[in-house]
Design a protein around this motif. Sequence first.
Motif, mmCIF file in Angstrom:
data_model
loop_
_atom_site.group_PDB
_atom_site.id
_atom_site.type_symbol
_atom_site.label_atom_id
_atom_site.label_comp_id
_atom_site.label_asym_id
_atom_site.label_seq_id
_atom_site.Cartn_x
_atom_site.Cartn_y
_atom_site.Cartn_z
ATOM 1 N N THR A 141 48.102 39.928 53.285
ATOM 2 C CA THR A 141 48.536 38.582 53.648
ATOM 3 C C THR A 141 49.220 37.939 52.458
ATOM 4 O O THR A 141 49.067 38.390 51.321
ATOM 5 N N ARG A 142 49.934 36.877 52.714
ATOM 6 C CA ARG A 142 50.617 36.129 51.651
ATOM 7 C C ARG A 142 49.616 35.304 50.855
ATOM 8 O O ARG A 142 48.562 34.920 51.365
ATOM 9 N N GLU A 147 52.579 33.796 44.756
ATOM 10 C CA GLU A 147 53.107 34.973 45.460
ATOM 11 C C GLU A 147 52.853 36.263 44.683
ATOM 12 O O GLU A 147 52.651 37.324 45.269
ATOM 13 N N SER A 148 52.842 36.174 43.365
ATOM 14 C CA SER A 148 52.636 37.391 42.574
ATOM 15 C C SER A 148 51.217 37.936 42.727
ATOM 16 O O SER A 148 50.986 39.125 42.496
ATOM 17 N N MET A 153 48.013 42.564 44.294
ATOM 18 C CA MET A 153 46.940 43.176 45.072
ATOM 19 C C MET A 153 47.465 44.353 45.889
ATOM 20 O O MET A 153 46.826 45.412 45.947
ATOM 21 N N ARG A 154 48.644 44.197 46.502
ATOM 22 C CA ARG A 154 49.243 45.298 47.267
ATOM 23 C C ARG A 154 49.551 46.483 46.348
ATOM 24 O O ARG A 154 49.296 47.631 46.698
ATOM 25 N N ARG A 158 43.427 47.303 44.880
ATOM 26 C CA ARG A 158 42.039 47.091 44.461
ATOM 27 C C ARG A 158 41.581 45.680 44.835
ATOM 28 O O ARG A 158 42.299 44.701 44.637
ATOM 29 N N ALA A 159 40.360 45.596 45.347
ATOM 30 C CA ALA A 159 39.711 44.308 45.607
ATOM 31 C C ALA A 159 38.796 44.007 44.429
ATOM 32 O O ALA A 159 38.141 44.907 43.901
ATOM 33 N N VAL A 160 38.764 42.751 44.009
ATOM 34 C CA VAL A 160 37.894 42.342 42.901
ATOM 35 C C VAL A 160 36.978 41.239 43.413
ATOM 36 O O VAL A 160 37.442 40.174 43.820
ATOM 37 N N MET A 161 35.692 41.535 43.385
ATOM 38 C CA MET A 161 34.715 40.568 43.872
ATOM 39 C C MET A 161 34.533 39.436 42.867
ATOM 40 O O MET A 161 34.688 39.608 41.661
ATOM 41 N N GLU A 162 34.174 38.288 43.396
ATOM 42 C CA GLU A 162 34.064 37.063 42.616
ATOM 43 C C GLU A 162 33.153 37.212 41.399
ATOM 44 O O GLU A 162 33.446 36.699 40.321
ATOM 45 N N GLU A 163 32.052 37.928 41.549
ATOM 46 C CA GLU A 163 31.103 38.038 40.437
ATOM 47 C C GLU A 163 31.674 38.799 39.245
ATOM 48 O O GLU A 163 31.142 38.715 38.140
#
Length: 179
Positions: A141-142, A147-148, A153-154, A158-163
């Motif tokens: 998603t945007r 925008e960067s 992320m694309r 990789r997803a980075v969790m808040e903690e």
Amino acid sequence: MLVLNVRATGGLLGRWLTEAAQAGVPIRVTLHQLRLAPLTLDCDEVYVCENPAVLRAATTTLGAQAPPLICTEGVPSVAVHTLLGAAHGAAIRWRNDFDWTGVRLTAAALQRYRGAVPWRMTAADYLPRAGTGTALIGTPTRTPWDESLGESMRRTGRAVMEERLLDLLIADLRVTGAG
């Protein structure tokens, strides 16, 4: 939802919130409690996080010196939206995980709340931690506030969790709470 140092006026819940804030003690707030009497938050800004680990760390390290903090514990509930609706004119600093759901929730909050701004939700915050993340799944998603961020992320996948940003988040809360 969990809240820390959110002072309020109005009914029993307003008293509970204010007393808990004076002691630096987190409190769970329910929709039922919010519906007992009209409530007004007594703060100029509110920080919003997704993960209870952030609120727990703020409680442990800052206690009563932390600025007002609301933890959604995931997708914001009707109770979260009701409480934030009582934050008349307060700046709302919002953050979620760096995953597609998290950026969607952040975008929705920024659109819903006048004066809401992202809190540590930029590519500059994401990229140094991307190597510690897990596989990023879901529909991209945007990220209109940066925008960067969406592009990064694309690209990294990789997803980075808040903690994973706990040190930065507590440092932000420490500076705000001291001010």
